[in-house]
Design a protein around this motif. Structure first.
Motif, PDB file in Angstrom:
ATOM      1  N   ASN A   1     -21.443 -13.090 -39.799  1.00 14.64           N
ATOM      2  CA  ASN A   1     -22.180 -13.214 -38.541  1.00 14.64           C
ATOM      3  C   ASN A   1     -23.337 -12.244 -38.367  1.00 14.64           C
ATOM      4  OD1 ASN A   1     -20.255 -15.179 -37.021  1.00 14.64           O
ATOM      5  ND2 ASN A   1     -18.888 -13.555 -37.761  1.00 14.64           N
ATOM      6  N   GLY A   2     -23.487 -11.315 -39.301  1.00 10.68           N
ATOM      7  CA  GLY A   2     -24.495 -10.270 -39.141  1.00 10.68           C
ATOM      8  C   GLY A   2     -25.916 -10.784 -39.004  1.00 10.68           C
ATOM      9  N   THR A   3     -26.283 -11.778 -39.809  1.00 12.26           N
ATOM     10  CA  THR A   3     -27.643 -12.301 -39.753  1.00 12.26           C
ATOM     11  C   THR A   3     -27.939 -12.905 -38.396  1.00 12.26           C
ATOM     12  OG1 THR A   3     -27.651 -12.758 -42.123  1.00 12.26           O
ATOM     13  CG2 THR A   3     -29.276 -13.915 -40.796  1.00 12.26           C
ATOM     14  N   PHE A   4     -26.955 -13.598 -37.832  1.00 13.77           N
ATOM     15  CA  PHE A   4     -27.139 -14.184 -36.501  1.00 13.77           C
ATOM     16  C   PHE A   4     -27.396 -13.084 -35.469  1.00 13.77           C
ATOM     17  CE2 PHE A   4     -25.117 -15.131 -32.388  1.00 13.77           C
ATOM     18  CZ  PHE A   4     -25.983 -16.129 -31.956  1.00 13.77           C
ATOM     19  N   LEU A   5     -26.629 -12.019 -35.514  1.00 15.97           N
ATOM     20  CA  LEU A   5     -26.824 -10.923 -34.561  1.00 15.97           C
ATOM     21  C   LEU A   5     -28.228 -10.335 -34.693  1.00 15.97           C
ATOM     22  CD1 LEU A   5     -23.509  -8.861 -34.563  1.00 15.97           C
ATOM     23  CD2 LEU A   5     -24.137 -10.793 -33.125  1.00 15.97           C
ATOM     24  N   GLN A   6     -28.689 -10.162 -35.917  1.00 16.87           N
ATOM     25  CA  GLN A   6     -29.988  -9.544 -36.159  1.00 16.87           C
ATOM     26  C   GLN A   6     -31.140 -10.398 -35.624  1.00 16.87           C
ATOM     27  OE1 GLN A   6     -30.869  -6.696 -36.988  1.00 16.87           O
ATOM     28  NE2 GLN A   6     -29.642  -5.761 -38.579  1.00 16.87           N
ATOM     29  N   ARG A   7     -30.902 -11.701 -35.478  1.00 12.18           N
ATOM     30  CA  ARG A   7     -31.990 -12.586 -35.029  1.00 12.18           C
ATOM     31  C   ARG A   7     -32.160 -12.593 -33.517  1.00 12.18           C
ATOM     32  NH1 ARG A   7     -35.258 -13.893 -39.038  1.00 12.18           N
ATOM     33  NH2 ARG A   7     -35.634 -16.031 -38.398  1.00 12.18           N
TER      34      ARG A   7
ATOM     35  N   PRO B   1     -33.381  -8.826 -42.529  1.00 10.23           N
ATOM     36  CA  PRO B   1     -32.676  -9.407 -41.382  1.00 10.23           C
ATOM     37  C   PRO B   1     -33.594  -9.762 -40.221  1.00 10.23           C
ATOM     38  CG  PRO B   1     -31.498  -7.495 -42.213  1.00 10.23           C
ATOM     39  CD  PRO B   1     -32.834  -7.516 -42.906  1.00 10.23           C
ATOM     40  N   LYS B   2     -34.773  -9.109 -40.154  1.00 14.99           N
ATOM     41  CA  LYS B   2     -35.710  -9.401 -39.073  1.00 14.99           C
ATOM     42  C   LYS B   2     -36.596 -10.599 -39.381  1.00 14.99           C
ATOM     43  CE  LYS B   2     -36.074  -4.833 -36.960  1.00 14.99           C
ATOM     44  NZ  LYS B   2     -36.995  -3.764 -36.501  1.00 14.99           N
ATOM     45  N   GLY B   3     -36.382 -11.197 -40.536  1.00 14.81           N
ATOM     46  CA  GLY B   3     -37.155 -12.374 -40.888  1.00 14.81           C
ATOM     47  C   GLY B   3     -38.500 -12.082 -41.503  1.00 14.81           C
ATOM     48  N   ASN B   4     -38.698 -10.849 -41.974  1.00 16.89           N
ATOM     49  CA  ASN B   4     -39.986 -10.471 -42.562  1.00 16.89           C
ATOM     50  C   ASN B   4     -39.955 -10.515 -44.092  1.00 16.89           C
ATOM     51  OD1 ASN B   4     -41.119  -9.982 -39.996  1.00 16.89           O
ATOM     52  ND2 ASN B   4     -40.174  -7.961 -39.943  1.00 16.89           N
ATOM     53  N   GLY B   5     -39.417 -11.588 -44.631  1.00 21.83           N
ATOM     54  CA  GLY B   5     -39.464 -11.778 -46.071  1.00 21.83           C
ATOM     55  C   GLY B   5     -38.304 -11.183 -46.837  1.00 21.83           C
TER      56      GLY B   5
ATOM     57  N   ALA C   1     -21.590  -7.774 -30.771  1.00 22.18           N
ATOM     58  CA  ALA C   1     -20.405  -8.139 -31.539  1.00 22.18           C
ATOM     59  C   ALA C   1     -19.124  -7.874 -30.742  1.00 22.18           C
ATOM     60  CB  ALA C   1     -20.373  -7.349 -32.844  1.00 22.18           C
ATOM     61  N   PRO C   2     -18.001  -8.457 -31.176  1.00 27.91           N
ATOM     62  CA  PRO C   2     -16.721  -8.142 -30.534  1.00 27.91           C
ATOM     63  C   PRO C   2     -16.459  -6.636 -30.589  1.00 27.91           C
ATOM     64  CG  PRO C   2     -16.495 -10.060 -31.950  1.00 27.91           C
ATOM     65  CD  PRO C   2     -17.856  -9.488 -32.212  1.00 27.91           C
TER      66      PRO C   2
ATOM     67  N   PRO D   1     -30.619 -18.605 -39.699  1.00 27.71           N
ATOM     68  CA  PRO D   1     -30.621 -19.222 -38.366  1.00 27.71           C
ATOM     69  C   PRO D   1     -31.965 -19.060 -37.682  1.00 27.71           C
ATOM     70  CG  PRO D   1     -29.485 -17.123 -38.325  1.00 27.71           C
ATOM     71  CD  PRO D   1     -29.776 -17.414 -39.769  1.00 27.71           C
ATOM     72  N   THR D   2     -32.236 -19.938 -36.748  1.00 26.80           N
ATOM     73  CA  THR D   2     -33.474 -19.876 -35.978  1.00 26.80           C
ATOM     74  C   THR D   2     -33.479 -18.631 -35.097  1.00 26.80           C
ATOM     75  OG1 THR D   2     -33.545 -22.282 -35.917  1.00 26.80           O
ATOM     76  CG2 THR D   2     -34.908 -21.119 -34.313  1.00 26.80           C
TER      77      THR D   2
END
Length: 232
Positions: A223-229, A31-35, A177-178, A68-69
């Motif tokens: 939506n979890g991936t968006f939150l993690q970014r 989720p942090k974008g590290n592969g 999150a809500p 997501p970016t």
């Protein structure tokens, strides 16, 4: 040893993690974008984990394309906070640290620009801790349990966890999150104080705590991936 896979001219890191509770090989993006993260049951070899990555190269490439970016914390950016979008406003000459004005849907960050991200991150973690801790104690009391310790962390692959000793841990990004989604995760981990599994009895306990488990899981999956970014 550092492992990686080449995809479309990019070197994608691979992290192998052995988990005694895992029943099968699990492949997912970090989720942090590290592969890529591969979770292996005990007794499964490193070679089998890497073979799984090779067999799923197309899936990995497709999932990476959907990510997501990253959303850095910076002046003028929009940040979801408690399920609603807020504007980040830097006030370099103001006194104080960070505060939120709900009527303006704005979070103000005071002080030098060099400390902007750290101050905002620290404030969000404090908000998460102050929101989650009383909820966990209240929900646990309803099923006759008491958490041993409650912590808020920057976890990678889980929104929450419950140890065999009764320690609860939560991802601070739940404060983005809500509120009812945050409460679902708290209830989920509190229910593990009674059942350390995902049996029908466990899910019955989650429902007993008054949350909609199906809605919570669906929202986080979407939506979890968006939150993690956020804040990367």
């Amino acid at each position: 040893m550092i492992h990686s896979v080449e995809l479309d001219g990019q070197t994608i890191p691979i992290t192998l993690k052995w988990n005694a509770r895992a029943k099968r090989l699990i492949l997912k993006l970090d989720p942090k974008g590290n592969g890529v993260i591969v979770t292996l049951p005990e007794g499964v070899s490193q070679r089998q984990g890497l073979r799984m990555v090779e067999k799923n190269r197309v899936w990995i490439a497709n999932q990476l394309a959907k990510q997501p970016t990253p959303v850095p914390f910076q002046d003028g950016a929009d940040l979801m906070f408690k399920g609603e979008m807020h504007r980040l406003n830097h006030l370099p000459d103001a006194r104080g640290t960070v505060w939120c004005e709900e009527d303006q849907k704005t979070i103000f960050i005071a002080g030098k620009a060099d400390f902007f991200e750290r101050r905002l991150s620290d404030w969000l973690k404090k908000q998460a801790k102050e929101t989650i801790t009383p909820q966990a104690h209240t929900l646990a009391a309803r099923i006759g349990k008491t958490p041993r310790r409650i912590s808020v962390r920057d976890t990678v692959s889980r929104w929450g966890s419950c140890s065999a000793q009764g320690n609860l841990s939560f991802n601070w990004r739940l404060i983005l999150a809500p509120p009812h989604i945050l409460t679902y995760v708290v209830a989920h981990e509190v229910a593990h104080l009674r059942h350390m599994d995902h049996s029908p009895s466990f899910w019955a306990t989650v429902e007993e705590l008054g949350v909609n488990a199906r809605e919570g899981r669906h929202w986080l999956k979407k939506n979890g991936t968006f939150l993690q970014r956020n804040g990367r």
